[in-house]
Design an enzyme around this catalytic site. Structure first.
Site, short mmCIF file in Angstrom:
data_model
loop_
_atom_site.label_atom_id
_atom_site.label_comp_id
_atom_site.label_asym_id
_atom_site.label_seq_id
_atom_site.Cartn_x
_atom_site.Cartn_y
_atom_site.Cartn_z
N ASP A 265 16.37 23.62 26.60
CA ASP A 265 15.88 24.60 25.64
C ASP A 265 14.36 24.66 25.82
OD1 ASP A 265 15.53 26.44 23.62
OD2 ASP A 265 16.85 25.44 22.19
C1 BGC Z 1 15.85 28.79 21.33
C2 BGC Z 1 16.80 29.25 22.43
C3 BGC Z 1 16.19 30.40 23.18
C4 BGC Z 1 14.83 29.98 23.73
C5 BGC Z 1 14.13 31.07 24.52
C6 BGC Z 1 14.48 28.51 21.87
O1 BGC Z 1 13.59 28.22 20.84
O2 BGC Z 1 16.37 27.64 20.69
O3 BGC Z 1 18.02 29.63 21.87
O4 BGC Z 1 17.04 30.83 24.22
O5 BGC Z 1 14.01 29.61 22.64
O6 BGC Z 1 13.69 32.08 23.71
#
Ligand code: BGC
Length: 702
Positions: A265
């Protein structure tokens, strides 16, 4: 002759040069197997890997920076020497990210879960995959398939609900659709279901609960061929998910045979270099904080073996070959694909099938235009297209229909008084009194729930705000035919005002044409058919405790309907529940066999009759309980479902199948799933608490 020869040589040289150029203008020799689109993928991977330096390999293993680029994409680097394209990643659980510009904005995941329609969800995935590709992305950061342990989770709206089987089959359908165009990334692996402390909460879980409750839907994603899995921010059993070898390697890669890549993530998900690489994290996103030069140094120092790097790079290259990224796919024209009429029609179809009719006393709905001549539409949310949170899952349509706009457009002569306010003055109360019916739109917005950094985070309560509860009571005191439309990402409790509402619809965040769908259901142009993908309790006390501030939490075996069933509680609306403007009878359950082998499949047939006066859809649900198990089990688990459309009076046979392997429990001593040779009971009906049919069957020890 003298002049012909140089000419001939020039022609031959030119022809050779042209032949060598190929698609990407790189010279191609016969030994460059990796450039041959007809060679087996594994041969291409090995050939290319063999040509790469350590630095080039590591460069494949991280993103190229934060924030997103001017296209709204998160790229990884391309390697120009060898001609390896980078990934271009984009968010997408309810439509391609708002950062890319406009996109078809679908109802959120929890709404789509309520359709119980896997084929529809496959089409949604395909539409999003198409739009992602048209925006030059090759990885869609979706679906979110975290299990909804408790509805106050701020990102509840992104996932399909509380049941592992249902979340798994809906997610798998979405993935199949997406991957017709781009790679899908199933997220967030794993046990990410508290938002406010997501960066550091430690989730403790025993192995059986982990395998049986919190991971089966990820396994289904892998079985559906998902190309990428995103590791979660939180810790599981003391280790950050990005350095959790048990999750990433033992289970995901070794047990399940996942051959794609694990990406982290985003910010703060990766905390280390060697422990992450050794655990099986293949790609650090969005920037090289711990990978990049630190990872090169760790390999040179012997802290990370080259075999670990090679395994990660193989996975990355394999997906670049498998999904045509390497060989260049014909682009799609955003002007044709993005927000195409077909995609917008699909968003409307989903919204129609997702709305759940929770209550309908004295046939308050539908509003028959012949007898209901005036409707008061009340609430600030009436005038707003409420699309969901403003975090990474946000999508932005060029047009969206609010409930009020939808109702006005569908009114056809019915007088509509618009009272887009949450507090009523005397004049508004009089208008409500004079109307034949009142529709109140209340619920949640991005300010109440969503990704914590930019939206409301976790909900503090499952109840409506005091203002909205008061609004419902106020409207109901001025109009006996008061209909409540709820909007929000998951279960909202109704105590304190339910008795004043004659009818209640759960509309979720219904996407860009949500207002149209709400109006069609209110006026009866569409027969509601959504079913709850979450238990609506009478209060939070009927579910496992939820603390948004928790930095340590234990996830138990029971949650959702399994929790209320186990504890013998009466929820307000059970999982799987939803009414319609017609009635159905589910009858004549027949099992093909009542004795099965462990490798067998339970095959059930059941008749469904539309016993009402108009056509509609029913979702037939099959739950299985184990009789006399040696371990503590849920009373019943959803194991199969089927949405079926029936004309008034029509009867259809519905066939449901459950592989016996799905009935296994996880034996922690043997460390494997075991099907017990005992008796089981299959129960069939229209919700987890309306199961009029039951049949027993036995599994033999073979
Ligand atoms: C989120 C993800 C997301 C990523 C990119 C993160 O903070 O938890 O679900 O895909 O950001 O935007």
């Amino acid at each position: 002759m003298q002049t012909t020869r140089p000419l001939l040589l020039t022609v031959i040289a030119l022809a050779a040069l042209l032949a060598a150029c190929g698609d990407d203008s790189k010279p191609m020799s016969n030994s460059e197997v990796y450039r041959n689109p007809h060679a087996p993928i594994e041969d291409r991977v090995e050939d290319l890997l063999g040509r790469m330096t350590l630095e080039e390999k590591v460069e494949q293993m991280h993103g190229a920076g934060f924030p997103a680029d001017s296209r709204g994409l998160y790229p990884t680097r391309e390697n120009t020497r060898l001609g390896i394209p980078g990934f271009t990643m984009v968010d997408g659980p309810r439509g391609v990210s708002a950062a890319t510009g406009f996109a078809t904005t679908f109802p959120v995941g929890s709404a789509r879960g309520a359709t119980f329609d896997t084929e529809l969800e496959r089409r949604v995935g395909r539409a999003m995959g198409e739009e992602a590709r048209a925006r030059e992305a090759n990885v869609l950061l979706a679906p979110t398939i975290n299990l909804l342990r408790q509805p106050q989770w701020g990102r509840a709206q992104e996932t399909y609900g509380e049941d592992p089987f249902h979340v798994g089959v809906m997610g798998a359908a979405f993935i199949r659709g997406v991957q017709e165009h781009v790679i899908a990334s199933a997220k967030h692996f794993a046990l990410n279901s508290i938002e406010d402390t997501r960066f550091n909460v430690n989730v403790t879980v025993d192995e059986r609960t982990l395998r049986e409750v919190y991971l089966p839907h990820f396994k289904r994603a892998v079985d559906a061929g998902v190309g990428s899995v995103m590791s979660a921010y939180n810790k599981v059993n003391g280790e950050y998910c990005s350095e959790n070898r048990h999750l990433l390697t033992d289970i995901l890669k070794d047990d399940w045979g996942f051959d794609g890549f694990v990406e982290s993530d985003w910010l703060l998900a990766v905390r280390s270099t060697a422990p992450s690489a050794l655990a099986g994290l293949d790609v650090e996103m969005p920037s090289p904080v711990f990978y990049g030069p630190k990872l090169v140094a760790a390999v040179q120092a012997g802290a990370v073996p080259m075999t670990v790097i090679d395994d990660a790079v193989r996975r990355i290259l394999r997906m670049k070959f498998r999904f045509g990224i390497f060989d260049g796919r014909p682009p799609l024209d955003p002007a044709v694909v993005v927000e195409s009429p077909a995609h917008q029609a699909l968003a409307l179809e989903v919204a129609r099938k997702a709305i759940v009719l929770l209550k309908n006393d004295a046939a308050a709905l539908p509003l028959d235009r012949a007898s209901v001549r005036s409707v008061a539409v009340v609430g600030a949310l009436a005038a707003r297209a409420n699309l969901g949170d403003t975090g990474s899952s946000a999508a932005r349509p060029s047009r969206a229909v609010s409930p009020l706009e939808g109702i006005q457009a569908a009114a056809s002569g019915v007088a509509i008084s618009a009272i887009a306010s949450d507090v009523l003055d005397a004049d508004q109360q009089r208008q409500i009194e004079e109307a034949d019916a009142a529709v109140v739109i209340v619920g949640l917005t991005a300010a109440d729930e969503g990704e914590s950094t930019v939206s409301g985070g976790d909900r503090k309560t499952m109840a409506l705000s005091a203002v909205h509860q008061q609004l419902v009571r106020d409207v109901a005191s001025h109009n006996p035919r008061t209909i409540v439309v709820l909007e929000g990402g998951s279960a909202i409790t109704v105590e304190g005002w339910v008795d004043q509402a004659r009818a209640i619809l759960m509309a979720w965040y219904p996407g860009q044409d949500g207002g149209t769908a709400i109006a069609e259901v209110l006026f009866g142009d569409v027969n509601p058919s959504g079913k709850l993908d979450v238990t609506v309790p009478t209060s939070e006390a009927q579910l496992p405790p939820f603390d948004p501030q928790a930095t340590a939490v234990e996830y138990d075996y029971f949650h959702g309907y399994r929790y209320v069933d186990h504890a013998g509680l009466e929820p307000r609306y059970p999982f799987g529940f939803g009414l319609a403007y017609t009635t159905f009878s589910i009858h004549d359950l027949r099992l093909e066999r009542d004795a099965l082998a462990t490798a067998g499949t339970l095959r059930a047939r059941v008749q469904v009759t539309n016993t009402g006066g108009r056509s509609g859809d029913e979702v037939v649900q099959l739950y299985v309980g184990a009789v006399g198990s040696s371990v503590e089990r849920a009373v019943r688990d959803l194991r199969a479902f089927q949405r079926v459309s029936l004309a008034a009076g029509q009867t259809k046979t519905v066939a449901l199948e459950v592989p016996v392997a799905d009935l296994a429990y996880f034996d922690v001593v043997a460390s494997r799933f075991v099907v017990e040779p005992i008796e089981y009971v299959a129960e069939v009906g229209s919700s987890s608490r309306d199961l009029p049919l039951a049949a027993r069957f036995r599994v033999a020890a073979r």
